[in-house]
Design an enzyme around this catalytic site. Structure first.
Site: not given
Ligand code: NDP
Length: 245
Positions: A17, A153, A157
């Site tokens: 996602r 966090y 990062k």
């Molecule tokens: P979401 O919370 O929408 O999605 C997170 C994804 O990571 C999911 O697919 C989840 O799947 C997976 N995930 C979480 N924990 C684990 C784990 N331990 N092992 C495997 N998969 C995992 O996050 P975003 O799409 O917003 O963020 C994606 C990346 O971008 C992250 O690294 C975030 O820190 C970074 N980011 C996001 C920003 C934002 O504004 N949204 C800004 C800057 C950076 P599941 O729950 O099934 O494990």
């Protein structure tokens, strides 16, 4: 300029996602076969199904060494290789310093930083052997600028940026390029919990006047995965609408 990743296999952690899904979609549309990873295997498989025949979903918690080793071995067996690794899986446990407990600290560091280390260690071996690879780490602008209420966090990062630079130097001679992408404020489940007021204030602080979308980040990843980026390694590409200048 058309990016063509036919014949390449990409692994996207957290590809079920949000930003990861947009990245998986962009890589699949460019012709790559994509392995989508998430803790929820059903959701990862559903996401993969929507990407077309070349994609598959796998359950894997990137913070668990044994699961990472097993997932990489399975994917290398089923797809024969991994050419592009996108360390995107990430999580938050936001709180002020004195309210962050050890569990909040460990969960965030283990997922965001240790997860990238484990995935890189296992997936890079095949890239080194084939003398071609791309590793792209999804960090954050808070890893550059810091953020109140996100000490765990931010540390994860910022650590990921250092990790990117160190590993890029180690793997460059093997033609494995390692770069990082730092998104700003992207509209996903991770950020939807923010109040309408805080969201408005954030938008005001973004020179391009809008939140980012997953596709904005995916475009940067697609470029770094492509042959158009073959002379770029150890770099941090900021995708934030100009928020952190
Ligand atoms: P979401 O919370 O929408 O999605 C997170 C994804 O990571 C999911 O697919 C989840 O799947 C997976 N995930 C979480 N924990 C684990 C784990 N331990 N092992 C495997 N998969 C995992 O996050 P975003 O799409 O917003 O963020 C994606 C990346 O971008 C992250 O690294 C975030 O820190 C970074 N980011 C996001 C920003 C934002 O504004 N949204 C800004 C800057 C950076 P599941 O729950 O099934 O494990």
């Amino acid at each position: 300029m058309k990016i063509d990743l036919k014949g390449k296999v990409a692994l996207v952690t957290g590809g079920s996602r949000g930003i990861g899904y947009a990245i998986a979609q962009a890589l699949a549309r460019a012709g790559a076969k994509v392995a989508v990873l998430g803790r929820d295997g059903t959701r990862a498989q559903e996401a993969a199904r929507s990407l077309g025949d070349g994609a598959r979903g796998y359950a894997c918690d990137v913070a668990e060494a044994a699961q990472v080793e097993q997932a990489v071995a399975t994917i290398e067996q089923e797809f024969e290789q991994i050419d592009v690794l996108v360390n995107n899986a990430g999580t938050t446990r936001d709180n002020l310093l004195f309210r962050i407990n050890e569990d909040d600290w460990n969960t965030v560091l283990d997922t965001n930083l240790k997860g990238a280390f484990l995935m890189t260690k296992h997936a890079a071996r095949g890239m080194i052997k084939r003398r071609w690879g791309r590793i792209i780490n999804i960090t954050s602008v808070v890893g550059i600028a810091g953020n109140k209420g996100q000490a765990n966090y931010t540390a994860s990062k910022a650590g990921l940026i250092g990790f990117t630079k160190a590993v890029s130097k180690e793997l460059a001679s093997r033609k494995v390029l390692v770069n990082a992408v730092a998104p700003g404020f992207i509209d996903t489940e991770l950020t939807r919990g923010i109040s309408a007021e805080a969201r408005e204030a954030l938008i005001k602080a973004i020179p391009l006047g809008r939140l980012g979308q997953g596709q904005d980040v995916a475009a940067a990843v697609l470029f770094l995965a492509s042959d158009f980026a073959s002379y770029i390694t150890g770099q941090l590409l900021v995708v934030d609408g100009g928020m952190v200048l």
